[in-house]
Scaffold this active site. Structure first.
Site, PDB file in Angstrom:
ATOM      1  CB  CYS A  49     -12.885 -30.232 -20.681  1.00  0.00           C
ATOM      2  SG  CYS A  49     -12.375 -31.069 -22.204  1.00  0.00           S
TER       3      CYS A  49
ATOM      4  CB  ALA B  12     -15.468 -33.385 -23.649  1.00  0.00           C
TER       5      ALA B  12
ATOM      6  NE  ARG C 262     -21.660 -38.005 -27.168  1.00  0.00           N
ATOM      7  CZ  ARG C 262     -22.264 -37.399 -28.185  1.00  0.00           C
ATOM      8  NH1 ARG C 262     -21.668 -37.309 -29.357  1.00  0.00           N
ATOM      9  NH2 ARG C 262     -23.457 -36.861 -28.028  1.00  0.00           N
TER      10      ARG C 262
ATOM     11  CG  HIS D 284     -22.894 -28.744 -25.414  1.00  0.00           C
ATOM     12  ND1 HIS D 284     -23.473 -28.980 -24.185  1.00  0.00           N
ATOM     13  CD2 HIS D 284     -22.237 -29.886 -25.734  1.00  0.00           C
ATOM     14  CE1 HIS D 284     -23.188 -30.199 -23.790  1.00  0.00           C
ATOM     15  NE2 HIS D 284     -22.436 -30.773 -24.711  1.00  0.00           N
TER      16      HIS D 284
HETATM   17  S1  SF4 Z   1      -9.374 -33.449 -22.497  1.00  0.00           S
HETATM   18 FE1  SF4 Z   1      -7.828 -32.152 -23.461  1.00  0.00          FE
HETATM   19  S2  SF4 Z   1      -8.850 -30.211 -23.798  1.00  0.00           S
HETATM   20 FE2  SF4 Z   1     -10.085 -31.316 -22.286  1.00  0.00          FE
HETATM   21  S3  SF4 Z   1      -9.321 -30.618 -20.256  1.00  0.00           S
HETATM   22 FE3  SF4 Z   1      -8.194 -32.484 -20.834  1.00  0.00          FE
HETATM   23  S4  SF4 Z   1      -6.333 -31.718 -21.815  1.00  0.00           S
HETATM   24 FE4  SF4 Z   1      -7.788 -30.023 -21.839  1.00  0.00          FE
END
Ligand code: SF4
Length: 532
Positions: free
Chosen positions: A52, A55, A86, A185
């Site tokens: 996402c 991330a 990571r 990014h």
């Molecule tokens: S990791 Fe967190 S911010 Fe990313 S889609 Fe999942 S719940 Fe949402």
């Protein structure tokens, strides 16, 4: 339609077929250049490998900045799963330099914070961080619920700056923004450009200086690149952002040249620094011996100093002498093997060069979240139309700051490009692949299985989510995000480590033990019917 491509598509329903067919291309190199659809929404339920926006912002770009505290504003899951998974290595570069990379800071929102808002808890958390760690820079990274309940992280960042006199950036990088890590990014780049780059005044001390952009020091890759670059005599002002820091990045606009490793995650900053400060950028690739030598020579050509060119050749010769025997050995083990590479947004291209150094070909490749320019080259950027999913990602524009000039005229830059310097441009992955090879954007588990069946690669490079499913099917899989906890793979010494790891994986004895002996060799000897 070519047979292999058909195999991937023909089991899909009409709607899915219609969507996926333009994300899958078998290279033709006909009159018209090969085209691919990329950076569009993933199909629900298809088991994409994507992550996402949070991330991409927290996990990839700002997380590695060691002297900055990165707060995950949201419930605990996002912070926990992105905690130290990571391998962006970092260590203090001088006595007393803080290194927050091993930590995960989170506001750990509960139901009441969702109902009444989380700003208060966030500010209390910042007070606590200031008391305990006293950082010079704080990043607040929003997770999914933040945008939905309307917490104003930018306002909290401004209040933090006023209260403590530090730099604080509120990022609206909620997970649902955009279609993948890529949106994160872009958002992270915008924040660094606005609030960090240009804040410092410490000019480089050496005659020639560079920043390395889009290098996250996975397994120590950035350190190996810095070792070589410094050995030639350049000063490395900052690295974005592996083992990077607020303290160095704020001076990055004063460097002579930007070297771009991962085009996808950092091209926004490279372009904006060119516009605002006149700093040129070159697309480099320090993955692979040939690619590393080519990149080093391009940098020397850019500075156009005979002494520097001589020193570059000396260092290349020394480094090659050190590794040539090992390279020959691993080449003898790997020559003729084929590979598949499916990584995030740049390695699927970079590693094809390193594999070729060992005589290996990459017959199938793809990205999770690259855009068309990463596949087809930057010249197609004017043709890319932002769709509804990307329109909410802020585009910022900058203009030339007084006192900064271009290093070279347009004419000189043209000459340099003609001499092979990849200045302010990137040609993309497709042009480096051969006819008939398959390229798949936003690949999924089903397509992975089909690709393996059609192309039968000796080894498949991708991520942790695929690894064990692929190995369960009897195909060697190596993680190309985490390097299977090995590395570095960059530069000269890294190439040898990569060769060793790939050879070790392919030749491990376990593969000959996958089938039990009673399925391959007769175990009982005897006679039928008592005759004889
Ligand atoms: S990791 Fe967190 S911010 Fe990313 S889609 Fe999942 S719940 Fe949402």
């Amino acid at each position: 339609m070519a047979k292999e491509r058909e195999l991937l598509l023909d089991q899909y329903s009409t709607r899915v077929f219609k969507n996926r067919k333009s994300h899958i291309t078998q290279l033709e190199f006909a009159e018209e250049p090969d085209e691919i659809t990329a950076n569009t929404r993933a199909i629900p339920g298809i088991i994409t490998a994507r992550g996402c926006c949070y991330a991409g912002c927290k996990g990839v770009v700002v997380g590695p900045m060691k002297d900055s505290v990165v707060i995950t504003h949201g419930p605990i899951g996002c912070a926990f799963y992105s905690w130290a998974t990571r391998r962006n290595k970092a260590k203090s570069s001088y006595e007393g330099e803080p290194n927050f990379v091993p930590y995960s800071f989170c506001t750990d929102m509960r139901a009441s914070d969702i109902v009444f808002g989380g700003e208060k808890k966030l500010e209390e958390g910042i007070d606590e961080i200031m008391r305990l760690f006293n950082p010079k820079c704080i990043f607040i990274c929003s997770t999914c619920p933040i945008g939905l309940i309307g917490d104003d992280v930018q306002a909290v960042a401004r209040r933090t700056e006023e209260k403590y006199g530090i730099t604080a950036i509120g990022y609206s990088c909620e997970g649902y923004k955009g279609v993948s890590q890529s949106a994160g990014h872009h958002i992270a780049n915008n924040g660094l450009m606005r609030y960090v780059i240009g804040k410092g005044e410490e000019a480089p001390k050496s005659k020639y200086s560079v920043n390395i952009l889009g290098e996250y020091n996975i397994g120590g890759d950035g350190w190996e690149q810095e070792r070589i670059i410094k050995k030639i005599g350049y000063e490395v002002v900052s690295v974005f952002t592996g083992d990077g820091s607020y303290e160095t990045i704020k001076n990055s606009h004063l460097a002579d040249l930007n070297l771009v490793m991962c085009h996808r995650s950092i091209n926004y900053i490279a372009e904006m620094m060119k516009t605002k400060y006149g700093v040129d950028w070159i697309k480099v690739n320090f993955i692979g011996i040939g690619a590393t030598c080519k990149s080093l020579r391009m940098i020397a050509t850019y500075f156009n100093d005979p002494e520097l060119t001589k020193r570059t050749e000396e260092v290349i010769a020394e480094e090659l002498a050190e590794i040539s025997e090992d390279m020959e050995y691993y080449k003898s083990k790997l020559k003729g093997k084929t590979a598949g590479i499916f990584v995030g947004g740049s390695r699927s291209h970079h590693y094809q060069m390193l594999l070729r150094d060992f005589g290996m070909e990459t017959t199938i490749a793809g990205y999770e979240f690259a855009h068309r320019d990463d596949y087809e080259g930057r010249e197609i950027i004017p043709q890319i139309k932002a769709d509804a999913d990307s329109k909410n990602i802020e585009e910022i524009s900058v203009s030339r700051e007084a006192g900064y000039e271009d290093r070279y005229s347009e004419e000189e830059m043209k000459e340099m490009r003609a001499a092979g310097v990849e200045l302010d441009t990137y040609d993309g992955m497709l042009k480096d692949m051969k006819k008939g090879y398959m390229v798949v954007d936003d690949y999924n588990m089903f397509e992975t299985d089909q690709l393996i069946e059609a192309y039968k690669p000796d080894i498949f490079f991708s991520g942790i989510k695929d690894k064990y499913a692929i190995q369960h099917g009897g195909v060697v899989s190596r993680q190309m995000h985490s390097y299977d906890y090995s590395g570095p793979y960059a530069g000269f010494r890294g190439a040898v480590i990569f060769g060793r790891d790939v050879a070790m994986s392919l030749y491990t004895n376990a593969w000959s033990l996958v089938k039990p002996p009673w399925k391959t060799t007769p175990m009982i000897e005897g006679m039928l019917g008592g005759a004889g």
